[in-house]
Design an enzyme around this catalytic site. Structure first.
Site, PDB file in Angstrom:
ATOM      1  N   ASP A   1      67.596 -37.892 -79.705  1.00 17.09           N
ATOM      2  CA  ASP A   1      66.303 -37.671 -80.178  1.00 17.09           C
ATOM      3  C   ASP A   1      66.128 -39.279 -80.388  1.00 17.09           C
ATOM      4  O   ASP A   1      66.624 -39.743 -80.048  1.00 17.09           O
ATOM      5  CB  ASP A   1      65.399 -37.381 -81.467  1.00 17.09           C
TER       6      ASP A   1
ATOM      7  N   ASP B   1      62.682 -41.222 -80.223  1.00 16.94           N
ATOM      8  CA  ASP B   1      61.537 -41.503 -81.792  1.00 16.94           C
ATOM      9  C   ASP B   1      62.015 -41.317 -83.380  1.00 16.94           C
ATOM     10  O   ASP B   1      62.440 -40.213 -83.440  1.00 16.94           O
ATOM     11  CB  ASP B   1      60.178 -41.269 -82.549  1.00 16.94           C
TER      12      ASP B   1
ATOM     13  N   ASP C   1      66.021 -37.046 -85.896  1.00 13.45           N
ATOM     14  CA  ASP C   1      65.370 -37.245 -87.418  1.00 13.45           C
ATOM     15  C   ASP C   1      64.338 -36.057 -87.693  1.00 13.45           C
ATOM     16  O   ASP C   1      64.100 -35.463 -88.683  1.00 13.45           O
ATOM     17  CB  ASP C   1      64.983 -38.418 -87.482  1.00 13.45           C
TER      18      ASP C   1
END
Length: 469
Positions: A15, A17, A318
């Protein structure tokens, strides 16, 4: 359980961000908060005195909270649905007030619904929750909105549902819809674009070299992000540099996670920022950037690149809702969770539960310069005395067994294999030494409620025994 070792995977995905891209969280929280308040004042007619210096509310900001939209309460839940702490608006509620509101057992009536939801849904108006720092400050704004209307009304309203969903979600839609980036509209993207260096922390040279080492080891390295290509380009170039695309074998933007893992939308080619014609998996090209797509066709691309019919994939993300939950329930991939709260709450690398370096690894340390500096101001925003630990609540642990016993802590155990504070801890651990590719990580035991074995390099301090051996 079988240890997790990166050497065993054919493909390694990321991922963007808060995974590869580390934000300057304090500045991000301030921007998120102010952009939502700007919307309420300028477009919803709220009095300007609703705005405050967010530093006064930093102890209220905490991941893993729910908003009871009917009652106007913010609550923290245990793994079994018990209300651990709460506030009405920004005012903390006493134990007596919580019992008066929710009954003597303090079990939240919407707990099972919350477990099923796992992610925010505009279709559900019973409660709201957010779990990343693009939106967690909205919890504080929700609480301020409750205070605002209580003051105007001279007391609590019968329900806050329509107000909160109409105003807060409208503000988030205004600020985060992907068209706002190219239009330079809303109250978030224009300021982010004006001074991106204030909001992004560049990856260390060690992380960049680690990504290249993965490719040199024959791994298919890919990026999937829900950000549209223009925002993703700003983010990736800010943290990896102008050559950011060279680190990946394929890049997928606008992935609409968790939809990427459960839907069957086609990949779309990109012309600048415009989505164009459909691209079937056999036409996907290495070192290219696409939009939309689905994990099944991505796996077929990985097979084409690696020559392996059933490739083993591990994904770094996250979000428990957009990354961990769909990966562990809808794919055969493994999941490494990047959890900033580990670093904020601290960990003890010598607690006799983790021997991070195996004896034969000590002579194979890989020197990569990394950035493990801890920002003290950031810690103040990520730690909350009002709400307590993200992982553990001592008042709900009569046996003092130090297992994760919060709502979100249970999800960490259930939907991730390993949890780390940041990518920097894999690229280079303890100052300048990186992990060998064959290092074995202990996994969370999914059969054990609140398992803490999968934290690396060590357990967060709230989960450790009061007296270490």
């Amino acid at each position: 359980m079988k240890p997790l070792s990166l050497i065993n995977y054919h493909a390694i995905g990321f991922d963007l961000d808060h995974t590869l891209a580390k934000y300057r969280v304090v500045n991000q929280i301030k921007l998120t908060y102010n952009s939502l308040i700007d919307f309420l004042v300028q477009e919803k007619g709220y009095d300007s005195d609703i705005r405050t210096d967010i530093s006064y509310g930093k102890d209220f900001i905490c991941k893993g909270l729910f908003v009871d939209t009917a009652k106007g309460n913010v609550i923290k839940l245990s793994h079994s649905g018990k209300i651990l702490r709460g506030s009405h608006g920004t005012r903390a509620l006493s134990q007596r007030e919580l019992i008066s509101t929710y009954g003597p057992t303090l079990l939240w009536e919407h707990y099972e619904h919350a477990r099923e939801a796992v992610r925010p849904s505009t279709g559900n108006k019973t409660f709201a929750f957010w779990e990343n720092y693009f939106d967690v400050p909205a919890l504080y704004v929700c609480a301020q909105v409750v205070d605002y209307w209580d003051k105007k009304n001279g007391g609590p309203l019968p329900s806050y549902r329509d107000i909160l969903f109409k105003d807060i979600l409208a503000g988030m839609e205004c600020n985060y819809r992907f068209q706002a980036f190219s239009e330079n509209s809303g109250y978030f993207f224009p300021k982010l674009k004006q001074n991106p260096e204030q909001y992004y922390q560049a990856c260390s040279l060690g992380v960049k070299q680690w990504l290249r080492d993965l490719k040199m080891a024959g791994k298919c390295v890919f990026l999937t992000t829900s950000s549209h290509i223009d925002f993703a380009s700003l983010t990736a170039s800010s943290v990896l540099g102008p050559d950011w695309k060279s680190y990946f074998d394929i890049i997928v933007t606008n992935a609409r996670k968790p939809g990427f893992f459960k839907d069957n939308k086609p990949f779309l080619s990109l012309d600048g920022i415009l989505e164009k014609e459909t691209v079937t998996y056999d036409k996907l090209e290495e070192h290219s950037v696409y939009s939309s797509g689905n994990h099944g066709d991505l796996e077929k691309f990985i097979t084409k690149v690696t020559g392996v019919e059933r490739p083993q994939v591990v994904y770094f993300g996250d979000s428990l809702c957009s990354d961990a939950f769909p990966v562990k329930t809808l794919t055969d991939w493994d999941l490494i969770l990047v959890l900033e709260e580990m670093e904020a709450e601290g960990f003890h690398p010598h607690d006799n539960t983790h021997h991070y370096w195996q004896q034969d690894e000590r002579d194979r340390k890989i020197v990569r310069p990394v950035n493990l500096a801890v920002d003290e101001e950031e810690e103040e925003y990520l730690l909350s005395r009002q709400w307590g630990s993200f992982f553990y609540h001592p008042e709900d642990d009569p046996l003092q067994n130090r297992h994760m016993n919060t709502f979100w802590g249970e999800l960490v155990t259930k939907y991730s294999d390993v949890a780390i504070p940041s990518i920097e801890y894999i690229a280079g651990v303890y100052f300048v030494s990186g992990l060998p590719l064959d290092h074995e990580f202990t996994r969370f035991d999914h059969s054990e409620d609140g398992s803490t074995d999968g934290f690396s390099p060590a357990k967060p301090k709230p989960l450790l025994p009061l007296v270490l051996p």
